[in-house]
Design a protein around this motif. Structure first.
Motif, PDB file in Angstrom:
ATOM      1  N   CYS A  38      51.166  36.089  35.763  1.00  0.00           N
ATOM      2  CA  CYS A  38      49.846  36.678  35.990  1.00  0.00           C
ATOM      3  C   CYS A  38      48.751  35.980  35.184  1.00  0.00           C
ATOM      4  CB  CYS A  38      49.864  38.170  35.649  1.00  0.00           C
ATOM      5  SG  CYS A  38      50.649  39.206  36.899  1.00  0.00           S
ATOM      6  N   THR A 148      40.988  39.680  38.258  1.00  0.00           N
ATOM      7  CA  THR A 148      41.747  40.917  38.472  1.00  0.00           C
ATOM      8  C   THR A 148      42.153  41.156  39.932  1.00  0.00           C
ATOM      9  OG1 THR A 148      39.638  42.135  38.419  1.00  0.00           O
ATOM     10  CG2 THR A 148      40.962  42.136  36.414  1.00  0.00           C
ATOM     11  N   ILE A 151      45.280  39.149  40.455  1.00  0.00           N
ATOM     12  CA  ILE A 151      46.403  39.747  39.728  1.00  0.00           C
ATOM     13  C   ILE A 151      46.899  40.991  40.468  1.00  0.00           C
ATOM     14  CG2 ILE A 151      47.071  40.916  37.586  1.00  0.00           C
ATOM     15  CD1 ILE A 151      45.114  39.030  36.124  1.00  0.00           C
ATOM     16  N   LYS A 155      50.689  41.612  41.899  1.00  0.00           N
ATOM     17  CA  LYS A 155      51.530  42.747  41.545  1.00  0.00           C
ATOM     18  C   LYS A 155      51.884  43.605  42.758  1.00  0.00           C
ATOM     19  CE  LYS A 155      51.083  44.892  37.719  1.00  0.00           C
ATOM     20  NZ  LYS A 155      50.541  45.804  36.704  1.00  0.00           N
ATOM     21  N   GLN A 175      41.920  41.426  32.593  1.00  0.00           N
ATOM     22  CA  GLN A 175      43.061  40.754  33.225  1.00  0.00           C
ATOM     23  C   GLN A 175      44.381  41.235  32.617  1.00  0.00           C
ATOM     24  OE1 GLN A 175      42.550  36.457  33.264  1.00  0.00           O
ATOM     25  NE2 GLN A 175      40.351  36.717  33.020  1.00  0.00           N
ATOM     26  N   SER A 179      47.365  43.415  34.398  1.00  0.00           N
ATOM     27  CA  SER A 179      48.714  42.831  34.423  1.00  0.00           C
ATOM     28  C   SER A 179      49.773  43.791  33.893  1.00  0.00           C
ATOM     29  CB  SER A 179      48.752  41.533  33.616  1.00  0.00           C
ATOM     30  OG  SER A 179      47.882  40.560  34.147  1.00  0.00           O
TER      31      SER A 179
END
Length: 304
Positions: A38, A148, A151, A155, A175, A179
């Motif tokens: 990430c 973000t 990320i 995820k 960030q 994560s």
């Protein structure tokens, strides 16, 4: 189980630990292992895992597009934009895509339905494999300020069946928070220096705000003082592993060689680390269940 490997500052050995843990589990565990990098601004885990990338897909952010045939320049879009990404000046709508967070408020509140959305690419997701390890990494476009959303998209591909290791960006920024959110356990990698202690304190405060159980790994152990040990003892934070200052590890790192290939002893140590994490996360879950039962019991007593 989702394990995030974080650090309050860069250069502490976070990726070294994340890669070592993933490789050890892939060798000794029957569960599916997934590794997600990430650190999208500067991903480097691929240098050690050397995955075969099978697929890359773009990630976009919805930004406003004005239909001037419908727009009355009422200014409602600029009024509701919390990020000042839109300004209405006379008979013109000024858009600032670098400020837009893709929230969609301008589209929703436009009384004339004159605001649509179009995708602006912010980065890519690479998918592949390294032996038994399923590998994913994000690569943010150069100059793109918003990491973000990328990320979050990364995820979104977490495999719930197995063990996921997340290599988190350094620091305590948005960030980092994006994560580590949803992790079952967070490993904080630090070094026994004044800078290491200062940034560890910030990282601990951040992870605790998210109510995620955590433990500490001291890398380059032996180069500084005992301030990290004293802090962890005071805050009741378990030190789960120590990696001594070792020139051979540093040389291997510079060549993209994982620590478990330098010294096979670390393969067992990282597997033992996972066992400690599993026990601590199980204990934390039990404590949360007990607190929830106590809360429900207290609520029922108050109702009576």
């Amino acid at each position: 189980m989702i394990i995030s490997v974080a650090s309050g500052k860069g250069g502490t050995g976070k990726t070294t630990v994340a890669v070592g843990l993933a490789l050890s589990l892939a060798d000794k565990s029957a569960e599916r292992i997934q590794f997600i990098d990430c650190d999208v601004e500067e991903p480097n885990a691929f240098l050690f895992l050397k995955p075969e990338i099978s697929h890359s897909s773009p990630v976009g952010l919805p930004i406003p597009k004005i239909d001037y045939s419908k727009c009355t320049f009422c200014g409602k879009c600029a009024e509701v934009c919390a990020y000042k990404a839109i300004a209405v000046v006379r008979n013109q709508v000024l858009l600032f895509p670098e400020l837009c967070h893709g929230c969609g408020a301008c589209t929703f509140f436009c009384p004339e339905k004159a605001v649509a959305e179009e995708e602006m690419e912010i980065g890519k997701i690479d998918e592949g494999s390294s032996g038994r390890i399923e590998f994913l990494q994000g690569r943010l476009n150069i100059g793109e300020p918003k990491a973000t959303p990328l990320i979050r998209a990364l995820k979104g591909r977490i495999n719930p069946h197995g063990i996921t290791i997340i290599d988190v960006p350094p620091g305590t920024s948005c960030q980092v928070i994006e994560s580590v959110k949803g992790s079952d356990f967070s490993l904080l990698v630090t070094e026994p220096t004044p800078f290491g202690l200062n940034d560890l304190i910030l990282a601990v405060e951040t992870i605790r705000k998210l109510r995620i159980p955590l433990g500490v790994i001291i890398n380059r152990d032996g180069i500084g003082d005992n301030s990290i040990d004293e802090y962890c003892e005071k805050e009741n934070i378990p030190i789960l592993m120590r990696i001594p200052m070792d020139r051979n590890i540093a040389i291997a790192y510079s060549k993209g060689i994982p620590v478990i290939q330098v010294n096979s002893h670390y393969k067992n140590r990282f597997h033992e680390l996972y066992q400690k994490i599993f026990e601590l996360s199980k204990k934390d879950m039990t404590e949360k269940e007990l607190k929830e039962k106590l809360r429900l019991r207290t609520s029922k007593d108050e109702e009576v």
